[in-house]
Design an enzyme around this catalytic site. Structure first.
Site, PDB file in Angstrom:
ATOM      1  N   ASP A 188       0.879  -1.172   0.000  1.00 17.81           N
ATOM      2  CA  ASP A 188       0.000   0.000   0.000  1.00 17.81           C
ATOM      3  C   ASP A 188       0.916   1.221   0.000  1.00 17.81           C
ATOM      4  O   ASP A 188       2.146   1.119  -0.046  1.00 17.81           O
ATOM      5  CB  ASP A 188      -0.954  -0.055   1.202  1.00 17.81           C
ATOM      6  CG  ASP A 188      -2.176   0.831   0.994  1.00 17.81           C
ATOM      7  OD1 ASP A 188      -3.157   0.669   1.709  1.00 17.81           O
ATOM      8  OD2 ASP A 188      -2.127   1.699   0.093  1.00 17.81           O
TER       9      ASP A 188
HETATM   10  C1  GLC Z   1      -4.382   4.177  -0.203  1.00 13.27           C
HETATM   11  C2  GLC Z   1      -5.294   3.068   0.249  1.00 13.27           C
HETATM   12  C3  GLC Z   1      -5.485   1.987  -0.768  1.00 13.27           C
HETATM   13  C4  GLC Z   1      -5.419   2.566  -2.162  1.00 13.27           C
HETATM   14  C5  GLC Z   1      -4.007   3.079  -2.366  1.00 13.27           C
HETATM   15  C6  GLC Z   1      -3.839   3.736  -3.741  1.00 13.27           C
HETATM   16  O1  GLC Z   1      -3.537   4.566   0.848  1.00 13.27           O
HETATM   17  O2  GLC Z   1      -4.971   2.452   1.484  1.00 13.27           O
HETATM   18  O3  GLC Z   1      -6.747   1.365  -0.498  1.00 13.27           O
HETATM   19  O4  GLC Z   1      -5.728   1.576  -3.126  1.00 13.27           O
HETATM   20  O5  GLC Z   1      -3.605   3.992  -1.362  1.00 13.27           O
HETATM   21  O6  GLC Z   1      -4.632   4.855  -3.838  1.00 13.27           O
END
Ligand code: GLC
Length: 756
Positions: free
Chosen positions: A313
């Site tokens: 993430d």
């Molecule tokens: C964010 C979220 C995740 C998302 C990613 C890209 O922090 O936790 O769910 O897909 O970043 O945007």
């Protein structure tokens, strides 16, 4: 294994609802990498790649990195051509720091540019672009926005979830993008958590079934088809239960609970063919999941047989140093994460991962075999997506955008999600549905807010910016004017979400006498992730005061809640005459609510979570029996009223003693004994009366929806198997034990004895 629920009307017409898992299991074979021709292509390409090219494929950078005032094409070109960047994600920020939505044409032009740059590289490996489209395409202007998962879960209808996913896949692909960071298959058991709305609720079976429906919707056509996208089950795992309730703070989950509650939806998602997975930013029992070789490699990749790609993430390798403090520097963080099984790093703003990983391999601290496994998984997805054949936005897919019928699916989903929680009888009549002759006073922060209808990931990350919502998206007030007549609606609500002012309260008192009923729209403004963390689950005081003022007018008060999580409202529930929970019903939520208020639609939603009564009593419905005495929610899991009366008139099992391995057929007869046609969601539970591990009060094991005309009766049969009474034992293995079992549906239950 086929899934069967047989529905027969007493006229003997047999409707068999069954979808075979055959297509899923064959799909899984393709997905989980047993396609020899594909494997041959991938390994041939990997064998030609340099270390730098391999690590470039494992690097993911946000589009925002390349935007100053405008797109820095030189920098983007350098990252792709010089560093062999494998993936880009998201949109870019504007001057205010808000992630912006682009038009479909802008997305297609950007993808074309990126893939042209990729074609200048030695091996011409296409770039994999990823975006968030968790209830429609977040960063696409005019995208169809569906109810959030927490609302979809209330509908108990995998077919509508599947239909929404297929539309979302098409609108993502229309942008030239082929990877969606969705579905969330975390089990929402901490209502304080700011991403509760992104979950399908507190029950692992419900989460697993609906997560599977989404993945099928995204992937079943075949990733090389222009109607499909690669799914991304997330956030593996245990993310929804931070002990403090604050986003991304530590979770403490005993392994037996991890395997009983949180792992099953991921197992089902792998079996459904999920092509990618995103890792939980948090930690479990002190170990950041991004650094857990046990969870990522031993459990996910080996035990569950996941052969897709594992992406971090946001910035979560850097956070191993900066937030979790388990790595002394970035290089150590990279080593921990990649050796744990991370295949791609959402870095997302620099080349730290790229440079550190190359050095680590050269120093022998990360084996080339791990790099090759990661790149194999990445290339497998790229090949399956057809990116090597044609990486550019496909001709004709631009027509997949904003098609007629999309809004209808969003409307139907919202209709099925709305949950009726209270419906007083006043002067001998239920207060809902309203008569269309009534004059309505509309008040509260939710009346004119599109943000409250949609919540997170709605044309921007936080979803708060009302100006980004298409003007044609009806607010609750507008939908009421449309349904009841503009001259029947007195609007005293502010534009967009605002805290309730004393002026609001006095205007309510002033205009109430002119109305026959008050429609009070309360709940939560939009928020996403950590900015949505709160210290008190109680609905804010200003809103409670407005509700009390409304009650004091003596007019019937209908409370409409648009909120991502169940805010505590015990103080006002007794004085509300009707309560409708819309959760986050999406862009068509307001028309759906107006249809329910006027009676055109008979509400059928069922709570996908326990709605707590007190801040100090946050329990789930499936607690061990020992805790049952304290299960005193405002409304229990599965609760939902209707404008008619459904009765389970009988519940029978075809055996009173069942040999383990056999199937138990349980048949229920359901009657609509009330005055209106309607649909009913049936939740079937199993209770193990005695087990080695303290058994839960009950466990959801099947659900379905039935449409019944007034007076109609239908028979529904469920097939229960060993899977439905298997539990995780103290040695962390699935176990079945002989003994007394009960099946519960509605107010009926049947008992049988399981023999081994
Ligand atoms: C964010 C979220 C995740 C998302 C990613 C890209 O922090 O936790 O769910 O897909 O970043 O945007």
């Amino acid at each position: 294994m086929k899934k069967h629920i047989l529905v027969t009307t007493l006229a003997g017409l047999v409707l068999v609802f069954a979808f075979s898992c055959q297509d899923i299991s064959s799909h899984r074979k393709k997905t989980q990498g047993t396609d020899p021709a594909l494997e041959k292509k991938v390994s041939a390409l990997v064998s030609r790649m340099t270390l730098e090219e391999k690590v470039g494929q494992m690097t993911q950078i946000t589009l925002d990195k390349f935007y100053k005032e405008t797109l820095d094409t030189a920098l983007l070109h350098e990252y792709i051509v010089k560093y062999g960047l494998g993936s880009v994600l998201n949109s870019h920020h504007d001057k205010s720091g808000m992630t912006v939505a682009l038009s479909m044409q802008e997305w297609r032009a950007l993808q074309t540019r990126i893939q042209k740059y990729a074609r200048e590289t030695r091996l011409k490996i296409p770039v994999l672009y990823g975006i968030d489209a968790i209830h429609g395409v977040t960063y696409l202007k005019g995208a169809t926005l569906f109810p959030q998962n927490i609302a979809l879960a209330a509908a108990r209808d995998p077919s509508v979830v599947h239909a929404a996913a297929k539309i979302t896949a098409k609108e993502v692909r229309a942008c030239g993008i082929r990877w969606n960071f969705d579905p969330v298959v975390g089990v929402g058991r901490q209502p304080l958590w700011s991403r509760f709305e992104e979950t399908f609720g507190e029950d692992p079976y419900l989460v697993g079934e609906l997560g599977e429906a989404v993945i099928r919707g995204y992937e079943e056509d075949g990733l090389d088809k222009p109607t499909a996208v690669a799914s991304c089950m997330k956030h593996y795992l245990g993310y929804p239960v931070p002990l403090t309730g604050k986003d991304r703070t530590p979770a403490y989950i005993p392994e037996i609970v991890l395997r009983q509650i949180f792992l099953p939806p991921y197992k089902k998602a792998v079996e459904a063919g999920a092509s990618t997975v995103m890792i939980n930013s948090g930690s479990i029992n002190g170990i950041p999941v991004h650094a857990s070789r046990y969870l990522i490699t031993d459990v996910l990749k080996e035990e569950l047989g996941f052969t897709g790609l594992v992406v971090t993430d946001w910035q979560d390798i850097i956070y191993l140093r900066d937030q979790h403090h388990v790595a002394k520097d970035n290089k150590e963080a990279v080593m921990m994460a990649v050796n744990a099984g991370i295949d791609m790093s959402m870095v997302p703003y620099d080349l730290s991962f790229y440079h550190d990983l190359i050095a680590l391999v050269r120093e022998g601290k990360v084996p080339m075999s791990r790099i090759d496994d990661a790149v194999t998984r990445i290339l497998r997805v790229k090949y399956r997506l057809g990116l090597f054949d044609n990486p550019f936005p496909e001709k004709g897919t631009e027509d997949y955008y904003e098609k007629p019928g999309y809004k209808e699916v969003a409307l139907q989903a919202a209709r099925e999600a709305v949950t009726l929680l209270k419906n007083d009888t006043l002067q001998g009549n239920p207060v809902l549905p309203l008569s269309n002759k009534m004059r309505l006073l509309v008040a509260g922060p939710g009346a004119n807010s599109r943000a409250m209808l949609n919540g997170s990931w709605s044309y921007s990350w936080q979803g708060k910016d009302e100006s980004l919502y298409p003007a044609e998206v009806p607010t609750i007030r507008q939908a009421l004017e449309e349904k009841f007549g503009k001259n029947k609606v007195i609007n005293i609500a502010p534009d967009g979400f605002q805290n309730v002012s004393p002026q609001q309260v006095s205007m309510l008192r002033k205009y109430a006498p002119q109305a026959d009923a008050i429609i009070l729209c309360l709940g939560e403004n939009s928020y996403a992730e950590s900015p949505g963390s709160i210290d008190d689950l109680t609905l804010p005081e200003d809103q409670l005061l407005l509700a009390e003022a409304a009650a004091k007018t003596g007019k019937p008060v209908i409370l409409i809640l648009t909120e991502g999580r169940p805010r505590i409202i015990n103080r006002i529930v007794p004085s509300m005459n009707g309560i409708l929970l819309a959760y986050r019903p999406g862009n068509m939520g307001a028309p759906a609510l107006a249809e329910v208020l006027e009676g055109e639609v008979n509400p059928s939603g069922r709570l996908p979570y326990t709605y707590p009564r007190y801040t100090g009593n946050l329990m789930t419905y499936d607690m061990p029996v020992r805790a049952a005495q304290y299960y005193r929610p405002q409304w229990p899991f599965g609760f939902g009223l209707s404008y008619t009366t459904f009765r389970v008139t009988s519940l029978k099992a075809d055996k009173d003693t069942l040999q383990s391995g056999d199937t138990l057929l349980v048949t229920a007869v359901v009657k609509n004994s009330g005055p209106r046609d309607g649909a009913v969601a049936l939740d079937l539970f199993v209770r193990d009366m005695t087990a080695t591990v303290a058994p839960p009060m009950r466990k959801l094991r099947k659900f379905t929806r039935l449409a019944l005309k007034s007076g109609e009766t239908k028979k529904v049969t469920f097939a229960l198997t060993d899977e439905d009474w298997t539990f995780i034992d103290p040695s962390l293995k699935p176990r079945i034990e002989a003994g007394k079992m009960r099946v519960l549906l509605g107010n009926k239950e049947v008992e049988f004895f399981l023999k081994k």
